[in-house]
Structures are given as C-alpha cells and as structure tokens.
Design an enzyme around this catalytic site. Structure first.
Site, PDB file in Angstrom:
ATOM      1  CB  CYS A  19      -0.971  -0.036   1.173  1.00 28.18           C
ATOM      2  SG  CYS A  19      -2.352   1.121   0.988  1.00 28.18           S
ATOM      3  CG  HIS A  33      -3.694  -3.660   2.901  1.00 26.76           C
ATOM      4  ND1 HIS A  33      -2.775  -3.205   3.820  1.00 26.76           N
ATOM      5  CD2 HIS A  33      -4.243  -2.561   2.345  1.00 26.76           C
ATOM      6  CE1 HIS A  33      -2.785  -1.879   3.821  1.00 26.76           C
ATOM      7  NE2 HIS A  33      -3.665  -1.467   2.935  1.00 26.76           N
ATOM      8  CD  GLU A  82      -1.389  -6.604   5.030  1.00 28.27           C
ATOM      9  OE1 GLU A  82      -1.637  -5.440   5.391  1.00 28.27           O
ATOM     10  OE2 GLU A  82      -0.792  -6.879   3.967  1.00 28.27           O
TER      11      GLU A  82
END
Length: 590
Positions: free
Chosen positions: A400, A527, A529
């Site tokens: 990001c 993102h 994750e």
C-alpha cells in the site's frame, strides 16, 4: 436449532478472548460443523475505520470493504472463513439502526428505550447474522461463536449483557452456552495463583443474569488442582468446567489445549451437538504447526519499517503473514521493528544513538518490509529504507503506502525529480507521482477509501509475483487506500526498469510493481496480509521470506510446484475433517 456460544471476559481486557473464541470455533469446525463468528465492540464508533492503530491495533478489512476489529482477522485465519462487516457489531451500529427506525415511524409513537428496543435490536442482529454462510459451500452455520469485547461490569457493555440475559431464554438453554474468560494472577512475591479476581468477576456476571458454563482461566503456568477446585467451589461449576489456558509457545497450541481438557465432549452434552466421537484429523494440522514452530533452527530476519512500531498489534496481520511464510520454509522469524522516523536526518542531529541503532537494525536484516499507513510522519525514513534496499539489492516488499513510497523513491533518485511525492504529503509538488483517488471524499473520513476485494490483472507472463500466485492471470485481494500511483507517468518508470506488472480491470490503477535485475523488489497496492492463512501463506510475503532466506531462485526454477496456494488443498479444508493427512503436510522448500 442453531447453537450460540457467548464468550465474555473478566478482570482485565486483552487477555486473549479473541484467540479463545477462534480456538473454540476451530475445534468445533474440526468436528465437521459449520461455524460462524460475531465480534461485539461496545464503543459508539460505527466501525474501526477511523481508529489510530495505537487505540485498538490494526484495522482489519473484509471482502465487502468492512473495516473491523482485528479479532475478526483471528476468526478468518483460524477458521478459514470469509466474514462480512455485519459480523462486527458496535454500539454505534445498533443505535444507528434503532434511531433510523424511530425516524421512519416504525415504533408507532412508543417511547424508544434501551430495554426493550436496543436489546431487541441486538438479539435480532445476532440471530440474522448467525444465518449468513461464511464458507465457500454456502451452507448455513450450525454454531455461532459470539465474543463480547471489553470486561464484564463496563458501563458501555451493559445493554449487551442484558440482551444476552434475555437471549438465553429466547433460544432456550440447550442452545446457548456462556464461556467466561478470566485472569488468574500469580504474584512473583509468593508464586501463588490467586482466584479472588475470578470469583469477583463471576459474581458480577451472575448478578447481571448470566451464569458461565465454562470458566477459562488465563494464567502464566498450568492451574494447580487445588486452585481449580477452589474456583469450582466458589464459582458454582464442576471442576471439569474450569479450563486452564496457560502461556504457550505458539497460539496454535490453544485449540489443542482446549480439546485436551474435554471441551468438545462438554459441548456435545451441553448443547447436544451432532458430533461423532472420532479422531479429529484437522487438529493434526494444528499440532503439526505448533510442533514445527517449536523445532525451527534456522532464522530469517525482516526489518519492519513503520510508523506504529511501539505496539505490535498495529501490524497484527502483517506479522501473521510473515509467520505463516516463515513456517512454510522452515525458518524461525525474527521481526526487527524500526520506527521510520529514526532513520531520518533530523534524528541523526537530535538523537544520534537512536539513529545509528535504527540503521544498524536495518542493515543487519535479511529483508525489508514497508507496510501501509497514513500521515506524513516518518515517510522520509521509509523512503531512505527503500532506497537502501534497492541499492543493496536486499529483498523488499512494499504494501500500500510502501509501494507508493517505492515509486516516489525511484522517481527522486532515478529521474532526479527531487520533489517527487504523493499529493497526500505535498499537494504542491511539481512531480505528483501518487495522486488522490476519484472515490476519495475529503469531507468524510469513515468508509470513504477504496475498500474491500478488487481484482488485479497480471500484465506480464514473466512476473515473479504471478509465478508465486501459481501462474494465475488475475488475483482478488483486499484494498484500503485513498491514493494511487499516477497512471500518466507509467511509461517513465517502465523505461528505467520499474514495471507495473499488475493493474486493475480497467488498466488505470497500478496494483503491482517489480524492479528488474533485483533479488526481490516488489510493491503491491492491496493488502495481501488480510487473506494469509497458516497453511496458505500470502504469495507476496512468501516471496519475501524465500528471497530473504536465499531460496527464491531455486523455488522459481522448480516451477513453483509448491505454490503457497497449493499447499492446502480445498479438500483438506476445515469443513472436511476426513481428508487425507498427507494433504495437511507442509511443503518442504530446500
């Protein structure tokens, strides 16, 4: 009938209710049940979107764009499910829905009160959301685990306690169960485990109309039998209803601890669950994970260069994604937290020791990660770290804001555009390489970003990240950002070797960057994750760990046969506990 399990907490907050709620769901799912989870936060905010990471930890983003509490991240990772924003219930959401009804005239002139209108709205929300499927097969959940945030006795959680006091009678006792998580402190002066806080907490809960069926004691060492019996006697439960969760080496051991103490058998009797008493093979995977994490000998260090490094929960999903990837390559992860402001010239002049310590940490790391964030503080330090990783050919991942700053750094040092910047930090820059989003509404802060699951199309067949994703032509990942790389400048970067290998479906938004002639220099606008799982590590993070351990090239040369997306087949999912154990094994990356 649907079964409801309410998890409450006592004595202090932050003792692991989220992990325990996730673990309860995990062991029930391993028995072949479909499980969903709801997190209740008693704050008045509509969602977690405007919180500082120091306030409540990271903001977790769901497929539908919901900005929610980080505990929903635990639920998704443990249970391998996909939740929606309505699985996070806040006081703000409840009051907003009731006030909207009142304005519309739904209450027909009645006085709108906390009891019954707010408490009814809470019960209706829970019953409605408990029916929503969270698995890929679309089956309605059989069990709903509800975690009530905060601590019993808090003023703000009183309407929720009252709602569940009524709820237990509405759904009948055989369909409702309360787990109370309490702290058993062990003062270092005497070493004696103290039960009084738990007694007081349970007494308060009983006074509010809820009786715990299971008392989960959080303690530093296993509970003595005498202490267990004392809690049993004073809290009006059987000794088998007192569960001990002591500090363990890995959170993956928590479901195993709960199962070892007979929690499944208890639920079978108490809630009349349709479970056959046979070996639960899915838990074998958890045992393998926890055993493996304890045995790891080789280390890999990653420098996490961020703004909120004083509080590790600020990057909870990032740390988990790194851990999942490290586990998959048989390495123990060491995260070196570096406050990006400490890398800046101003720190060198004001606090030279702190400056040199930060640079020493960075230079000794095997890889560099710059995660997402907001605000100008520390951005120049992040750019310094990116510059160092690019020049030294250290494995680098920018997520990001980390990707946006990598583009700014490249523009400054490869094109000589010294003021190249994001308009977020310098609206007057002559070289705006990162610009405002079309959706961005500067008058509103909450829920105005580009949020949720969006598609990224790979534009290059030779992309490293494409190979790590199993040679997919597109991926769907979750976003949370207001600014994007200026697409008009794309050709400048590609001439110099910084390629935009992933773009959105319209080809306007730059989603993935890769630098040629570098071990691993990758930036992603999304993102990744948020979708990492213990046995399905996120490919961008997996690539970073492989490169940091010096194994990326051999992995790619083998054709990525052990792609992280393939290490956990669909048939070995949590809903299929009978799958072959061989499918639950980790890949071995040599």
């Amino acid at each position: 009938m649907k079964k409801y399990i309410l998890v409450t907490g006592g004595v202090i907050s932050g003792i692991g209710k989220g992990i325990i709620a996730s673990s309860v769901g995990t062991i029930l799912k391993s028995c072949g049940l479909h499980v969903t989870a709801i997190k209740i936060d008693p704050y008045i905010n509509i969602d977690a979107g405007t919180f500082s990471p120091y306030e409540h930890g990271e903001v977790f983003v769901l497929d539908d764009g919901g900005e929610v509490d980080l505990d929903l991240g635990n639920y998704e990772r443990f249970l391998d499910i996909r939740l929606t924003k309505d699985n996070n219930l806040t006081t703000g959401k409840i009051y907003q829905s009731v006030i909207t009804k009142e304005r519309r005239g739904d209450y027909l002139g009645k006085t709108v009160q906390v009891v019954p209108h707010i408490t009814d709205a809470i019960q209706e929300w829970v019953m409605r959301q408990a029916k929503v499927s969270v698995d890929d097969d679309g089956v309605e959940p059989q069990v709903c685990v509800i975690e009530l945030g905060g601590t019993v006795g808090d003023i703000e959680s009183m309407p929720f306690i009252e709602a569940f006091r009524q709820f237990q009678f509405k759904v009948k006792r055989e369909n409702f169960c309360n787990i109370h998580v309490s702290l058993v402190p062990q003062p270092s002066t005497t070493g004696e485990q103290k039960t009084k806080p738990t007694q007081n907490s349970v007494r308060e809960l009983r006074g509010l109309g809820l009786s715990p069926d299971l008392i989960v004691c959080r303690c530093s060492t296993p509970l003595d039998t005498a202490v267990k019996e004392k809690i049993s006697m004073f809290c009006h439960v059987e000794p088998e209803q007192v569960i001990c969760i002591h500090d363990v080496s890995s959170i993956y051991r928590v479901p195993l601890l709960l199962e070892d103490q007979g929690m499944v058998e208890y639920f079978c009797r108490r809630l009349d669950l349709p479970i056959e008493m046979r070996p639960r093979r899915m838990l074998t995977k958890w045992k393998e994970m926890s055993d493996r994490s304890d045995r790891l000998l080789e280390h890999t260090s990653i420098a996490l260069v961020g703004k909120y490094t004083k509080f590790s929960d600020s990057y909870a999903s990032v740390i988990k994604a790194l851990e999942h990837s490290a586990l998959a390559i048989n390495h123990k992860l060491e995260v070196k937290y570096i406050d990006s402001a400490d890398l800046e010239q101003s720190t060198q002049q004001e606090e030279p020791v702190k400056y040199h310590e930060a640079w020493q940490k960075l230079c000794s790391a095997d890889g560099v990660l710059v995660p997402g964030g907001f605000g100008v503080r520390g951005t120049e330090g992040k750019i310094q770290a990116i510059n160092w990783a690019r020049k030294q050919k250290k494995p680098f991942l920018g997520v990001c804001l980390g990707m946006q700053l990598a583009v700014c750094e490249f523009a400054r040092n490869m094109f000589g555009w010294q003021d190249a910047n994001s308009t977020e930090f310098d609206p007057e820059t002559k070289h705006p390489v990162v610009i405002d989003m079309p959706e961005h509404n500067p008058g509103q802060m909450g829920g105005t970003m580009r949020l949720g699951k969006r598609r990224t199309i790979f534009k290059s067949n030779s992309s490293i990240l494409r190979k790590l994703y199993g040679d997919a032509d597109h991926v769907d990942e979750r976003h949370r950002h207001r600014f994007e790389v200026n697409p008009e400048l794309k050709h400048h970067f590609e001439k110099k070797g910084l390629h935009f290998v992933g773009q959105d479906t319209e080809g306007q938004r730059m989603e993935v960057i890769e630098l040629e002639d570098h071990a691993y220099f990758v930036g992603v606008q999304y993102h990744p994750e948020f979708t990492s799982r213990p046995i399905k590590p996120s490919p961008p993070y997996f690539g970073l760990l492989l490169a940091a351990a010096g194994k990326l090239q051999s992995y790619l040369l083998k054709g990525c046969r052990l792609s992280p997306r393939d290490t956990y087949s669909d048939r070995s999912g949590s809903s299929s506990p009978d799958s072959e154990l061989s499918e639950l094994k980790f890949p071995s990356v040599s």
